[in-house]
Enzyme design. Structure first.
Site, PDB file in Angstrom:
ATOM      1  NE  ARG A 162     -82.091  14.105   3.084  1.00  0.00           N
ATOM      2  CZ  ARG A 162     -80.822  14.004   2.752  1.00  0.00           C
ATOM      3  NH1 ARG A 162     -79.922  13.668   3.657  1.00  0.00           N
ATOM      4  NH2 ARG A 162     -80.429  14.208   1.511  1.00  0.00           N
TER       5      ARG A 162
ATOM      6  CD1 TRP B 213     -79.363  24.691   2.249  1.00  0.00           C
ATOM      7  CD2 TRP B 213     -81.477  23.985   2.230  1.00  0.00           C
ATOM      8  NE1 TRP B 213     -79.482  23.691   3.168  1.00  0.00           N
ATOM      9  CE2 TRP B 213     -80.765  23.232   3.184  1.00  0.00           C
ATOM     10  CE3 TRP B 213     -82.845  23.717   2.051  1.00  0.00           C
ATOM     11  CZ2 TRP B 213     -81.351  22.241   3.957  1.00  0.00           C
ATOM     12  CZ3 TRP B 213     -83.431  22.727   2.812  1.00  0.00           C
ATOM     13  CH2 TRP B 213     -82.694  22.003   3.752  1.00  0.00           C
TER      14      TRP B 213
ATOM     15  CD1 TRP C  76     -85.906  22.697 -10.306  1.00  0.00           C
ATOM     16  CD2 TRP C  76     -85.408  21.288  -8.639  1.00  0.00           C
ATOM     17  NE1 TRP C  76     -85.309  21.599 -10.859  1.00  0.00           N
ATOM     18  CE2 TRP C  76     -84.993  20.721  -9.860  1.00  0.00           C
ATOM     19  CE3 TRP C  76     -85.178  20.591  -7.459  1.00  0.00           C
ATOM     20  CZ2 TRP C  76     -84.381  19.467  -9.923  1.00  0.00           C
ATOM     21  CZ3 TRP C  76     -84.574  19.356  -7.528  1.00  0.00           C
ATOM     22  CH2 TRP C  76     -84.186  18.813  -8.747  1.00  0.00           C
TER      23      TRP C  76
ATOM     24  CG  ASP D 262     -88.598  18.533   0.056  1.00  0.00           C
ATOM     25  OD1 ASP D 262     -88.024  19.165  -0.820  1.00  0.00           O
ATOM     26  OD2 ASP D 262     -88.011  17.708   0.786  1.00  0.00           O
TER      27      ASP D 262
HETATM   28  N1  DQQ Z   1     -85.342  18.223   1.289  1.00  0.00           N
HETATM   29  C1  DQQ Z   1     -84.807  17.025   0.724  1.00  0.00           C
HETATM   30  C2  DQQ Z   1     -85.137  15.998   1.763  1.00  0.00           C
HETATM   31  C3  DQQ Z   1     -84.971  16.738   3.039  1.00  0.00           C
HETATM   32  C4  DQQ Z   1     -85.510  18.061   2.706  1.00  0.00           C
HETATM   33  C5  DQQ Z   1     -85.400  16.747  -0.623  1.00  0.00           C
HETATM   34  C6  DQQ Z   1     -84.818  19.157   3.425  1.00  0.00           C
HETATM   35  O1  DQQ Z   1     -84.309  14.887   1.702  1.00  0.00           O
HETATM   36  O2  DQQ Z   1     -85.664  16.175   4.138  1.00  0.00           O
HETATM   37  O3  DQQ Z   1     -85.551  17.911  -1.394  1.00  0.00           O
HETATM   38  O4  DQQ Z   1     -85.408  20.384   3.028  1.00  0.00           O
END
Ligand code: DQQ
Length: 491
Positions: A158, A63, A292, A39
């Site tokens: 979040r 990731w 992505w 992001d």
């Molecule tokens: N990526 C998600 C979010 C989070 C972040 C969305 C973690 O919800 O905060 O792609 O990398």
């Protein structure tokens, strides 16, 4: 004193990456020097400089426990890498990751609100900078909101959108989902960005509804902002099983209540996620999103990098209330050698090869008169024999723009499909296609600011051709301009 991150007094920026022989690595889209990016975060223009932070795992193309990567630009086109902005603090509220968040100007103090993760708990954290965004001090009292309100029934908590209200107070939306209901944004209020009072869900989606757009069970990365007299809420909709994508709502905001009247998908290409936007010094609302990968983890590990930032998109509202996105005009600085064709007749059920037009790093601006064609458009990244190609077309009967990657690559490691999105053309008005090819990236901006982005990985070095096609009737390419696009990196 001002620290100019692009000037002489600034700390040395991280080394600029070199050009790459990797045929899939973009040349004019931003991406980190190596490894993994997702992001965009903390977008802000500060003292004239554009700051782009992003979720970054320097450990490898996968990731992981994210840091915030950091790059700066004066023009939204050429980026300079700076040292990592945030890293997890051992034992701290973000010990297991500095997840997504935003940046605000707190009376001259740049402030980040982001999600800290520790032991499976995701909670809002704050960091401030006293040297013009070069280094960050985390608030000792992090997290600033320990847990979501217990009675709300939230299934996630979040990602943040923060703004200052007309009453001088700060407001924050936290991304969420309410059990049995759908994606939601929870509204908080504060006088100092540190002590937050919960107000109510600003808006809750309905996970059972699929029209006009499915908005899922959870909303990640909310982004709430005024635009052209209305208020836009962008969310990244997801649940555990279905695809994830960016959706938007447009409506009225007042009295801390939101009443959306229009909903849509942001980018129908299937590769654009977690977008964030900011208002720049020119008053433009500019959005970036994460493009992505669409190849399997084996291929990604072999490549050594994953994730690309979209081009900057300028947002506006159309007269019909829909959200339109157009590429920032600054990108024109990358245009090199130009080729053009006018009034090219494309007979029914033929492809016309544009012999002088080819490449994998080009911009195409084309206008089509649909004539009596059922479908017409462009085939790009096409091998001379058509074994590989990606088709960008318009289907008149369906009133749909489509992007067909099913023959974009012969590699078994690549995901391909065909995507469609509604595009209404006034009778007699031309179809406009503005296409950016940048190796594995295709960004398509069509009439009315409708966009589709996708990743493609042709296997053949000669998959560089461009052809116009017409099916079920003939069409005319009224004009077609193509520019070779320069690289934004030292090569
Ligand atoms: N990526 C998600 C979010 C989070 C972040 C969305 C973690 O919800 O905060 O792609 O990398």
């Amino acid at each position: 004193m001002t620290n100019d991150p692009l000037g002489a007094r600034a700390p040395r920026p991280a080394p600029q990456r070199r050009g790459s022989d990797d045929p899939h690595r973009p040349r004019y889209h931003f991406l980190p020097p190596s490894a993994w990016m997702n992001d965009p975060n903390g977008l802000i223009q500060w003292k004239g400089v554009y700051h782009l932070f992003y979720q970054y795992n320097p450990e490898g193309p996968r990731w992981g426990v994210p840091d915030w990567g950091h790059a700066v630009s004066r023009d939204l086109v050429y980026w300079t890498d700076l040292p990592t902005a945030l890293t997890p603090t051992p034992g701290g509220a973000d010990a297991d990751g500095c997840w997504s968040g935003c940046a605000v100007d707190d009376d001259g103090v740049p402030t980040l609100v982001y999600t800290g993760v520790r032991d499976g708990v995701q909670a809002p954290c704050v960091a401030v900078s006293h040297d013009d965004l070069l280094s960050w001090e985390k608030h000792p009292g992090n997290p600033v909101i320990a847990l979501p309100e217990p009675d709300v029934g939230s299934i996630m908590f979040r990602d943040h959108s923060v703004w200052r209200g007309a009453d001088g107070l700060w407001y924050q939306l936290v991304g969420s989902g309410l059990r049995g209901q759908g994606g939601a944004v929870l509204l908080y209020r504060s006088s100092d960005l540190l002590r937050w009072e919960y107000l109510h869900p600003l808006y809750v989606g309905d996970h059972t509804r699929t029209e006009p757009v499915w908005t899922g069970a959870m909303w990640e990365c909310p982004d709430f902002f005024p635009l052209d007299g209305r208020h836009v809420l962008v969310v990244s909709a997801r649940d555990e099983e279905r695809l994830h994508y960016g959706a938007y709502l447009v409506g009225e905001y007042g009295g801390r209540r939101y009443a959306p009247t229009t909903e849509g998908m942001l980018d129908a290409g299937g590769c654009y996620y977690a977008p964030q936007s900011f208002t720049d010094d020119l008053g433009r609302r500019i959005q970036f999103g994460w493009l992505w990968e669409r190849r399997n983890s084996r291929a990604v590990e072999e490549a050594g990098w994953a994730g690309v930032m979209s081009l900057p998109r300028v947002l506006s509202l159309r007269p019909d209330g829909a959200l339109a996105a157009r590429p920032a005009p600054e990108l024109a600085v990358l245009r090199g050698r130009r080729t053009s064709v006018d009034n090219l007749q494309v007979a029914a059920d033929t492809n016309v090869s544009l012999r002088h037009v080819q490449g994998d790093c080009i911009e195409i601006l084309a206008r089509f008169d649909l004539g009596d064609a059922e479908r017409c458009g462009l085939s790009v990244r096409r091998s001379p024999d058509g074994e590989e190609e990606t088709i960008i077309g318009y289907d008149r009967a369906q009133g749909a723009l489509y992007l067909d990657t099913r023959r974009s690559s012969q590699s078994p490691d690549v995901e391909t499909d065909e995507r469609r999105t509604a595009l209404a053309l006034e009778p007699g008005s031309p179809l406009e296609l503005n296409v950016f090819l940048d190796r594995s990236v295709i960004e398509l901006y069509a009439t009315g600011g409708v966009c589709m982005s996708v990743r493609v990985y042709p296997t053949r070095a000669d998959s560089q051709g461009v052809e116009a096609f017409s099916e079920g009737g003939s069409s005319v390419v009224l004009s077609l301009e193509v520019w070779e696009m320069g690289s934004i990196w030292e090569e």
